[in-house]
Design an enzyme around this catalytic site. Structure first.
Site, PDB file in Angstrom:
ATOM      1  N   ALA A 243       0.820  -1.206   0.000  1.00 18.05           N
ATOM      2  CA  ALA A 243       0.000   0.000   0.000  1.00 18.05           C
ATOM      3  C   ALA A 243       0.862   1.268   0.000  1.00 18.05           C
ATOM      4  O   ALA A 243       2.091   1.226   0.071  1.00 18.05           O
ATOM      5  CB  ALA A 243      -0.933  -0.013   1.211  1.00 18.05           C
ATOM      6  N   HIS A 244       0.158   2.406  -0.033  1.00 18.50           N
ATOM      7  CA  HIS A 244       0.856   3.681  -0.159  1.00 18.50           C
ATOM      8  C   HIS A 244       1.754   3.983   1.034  1.00 18.50           C
ATOM      9  O   HIS A 244       1.435   3.696   2.181  1.00 18.50           O
ATOM     10  CB  HIS A 244      -0.125   4.837  -0.396  1.00 18.50           C
TER      11      HIS A 244
END
Length: 345
Positions: A243-244
């Site tokens: 994820a980010h």
């Protein structure tokens, strides 16, 4: 292995690996195979004692193994202290993809304005390279790939067919991106107003270090503000979700179906087994190994091996244990009361 496969002599292989050869250096081989399947024109290897039972019956031309097993080998042998590492090196000599790409831009590819191409770049059919991209020397862009605007890809990196790299991504040198992986898609960022979701623009990028490999259909999301950063020599298996704003340290390895939630930091030399999940905003220190199907919900500050979950068992037994698991808190409270009563007596 085909009749057109390149051949190497055992002496050439020994010199390349720095191995000691016991046998005929002029013998030529054209491939690799397991101890059971190898024929007289192939090299095999023994790196796990579990397969020692297959050594006496092998038909291989030669076997790569540890010096301690040389006396048990029925054929020529190449000895190394780390035969598995030797096998890794040797496999690349027989890689059928090596050197097969056609240098240049295929007529059906689309290359945008201001693209910089290094020496020996290959861009395959139907690939799209958008404006401002920089491709280093000997980069290979496979058929159907899309490389977004202003992305930088380092020398010697290969994108297999149908890889998507979004805009503003940095990919280091000698990387391998397998088919279907997506680098730089939006992170999962939304704000809720009580009735619905509002998208948060993901303004960061993704930075992959040198010698990174990303498996098929894996996703590495771009950062919300800063970048998502994958260190040097990180190996990522297929169907992994990063994820980010995650950071993964150098030389770490992530097996299939790992999921890492946003802003978690994974240290150097970590290994995450298949199906491991890491919650967001955690810190995992260097040298941590998490076994398969574990869920990590708290930071880990000491190196070592960590596990969670339970192994498979008979369903009836699992159902009984599940009931008891729900009773653990009450059992612990009762035990505490009994201990206090005992001390009071």
């Amino acid at each position: 292995m085909t009749q057109d496969s390149p051949t190497l002599s055992l002496a050439e292989i020994a010199a390349h690996l720095g191995a000691r050869l016991q046998g005929d250096g002029e013998r030529r081989v054209r491939g690799l195979a397991t101890l059971r399947d190898a024929g007289p024109e192939q090299v095999s290897f023994l790196a796990n004692r579990a397969y020692l039972k297959d050594l006496p019956g092998t038909r291989a031309a030669a076997v790569l193994l540890h010096p301690s097993h040389a006396g048990e080998c029925p054929c020529d042998c190449l000895t190394l202290d780390n035969p598995y590492l030797g096998y890794a090196e040797l496999s690349r000599l027989f890689d059928p993809l090596a050197g097969r790409e056609t240098v240049g831009v295929h007529p059906s590819a689309v290359v945008g304005e201001g693209v910089t191409l290094g020496e020996g770049v290959a861009i395959g059919p139907q690939a799209v390279v958008e404006a401002g991209v920089v491709l280093g020397d000997h980069v290979v862009i496979g058929p159907g790939c899309v490389v977004g605007a202003d992305t930088w890809i380092g020398a010697g990196t290969r994108l297999h067919a149908n890889v998507t790299v979004y805009h503003g991504v940095v990919v280091g040198e000698r990387g391998i991106l397998h088919s279907g992986c997506v680098i730089g898609a939006d992170g999962f960022g939304f704000a809720h107003d009580g009735g619905g979701w509002h998208k948060i623009a993901q303004l960061g990028g993704v930075v992959l270090g040198d010698d990174v490999e990303v498996g098929s259909c894996s996703s590495i999301d771009r950062g919300a503000l800063g970048d998502t950063v994958i260190g040097n020599d990180v190996k990522i298996d297929s169907q992994v979700q990063i994820a980010h704003n995650v950071q993964v340290g150098d030389h770490s390895a992530l097996a299939g179906c790992v999921g890492i939630a946003g802003s978690t930091r994974v240290g150097r030399h970590c290994m995450l087994g298949g199906g491991v999940g890491l919650s967001g905003h955690l810190t995992i220190c260097d040298g941590v190994q998490v076994t398969g199907m574990s869920l990590v919900t708290n930071s880990i500050h000491q190196p070592g091996v960590y596990s969670s979950g339970t192994g498979a068992m008979d369903n009836a037994q699992w159902r009984r244990n599940a009931v008891r698991f729900k009773q653990l808190d009450e059992i612990a409270r009762r035990l505490s009361r009994l201990e206090k009563a005992g001390r009071g007596g």
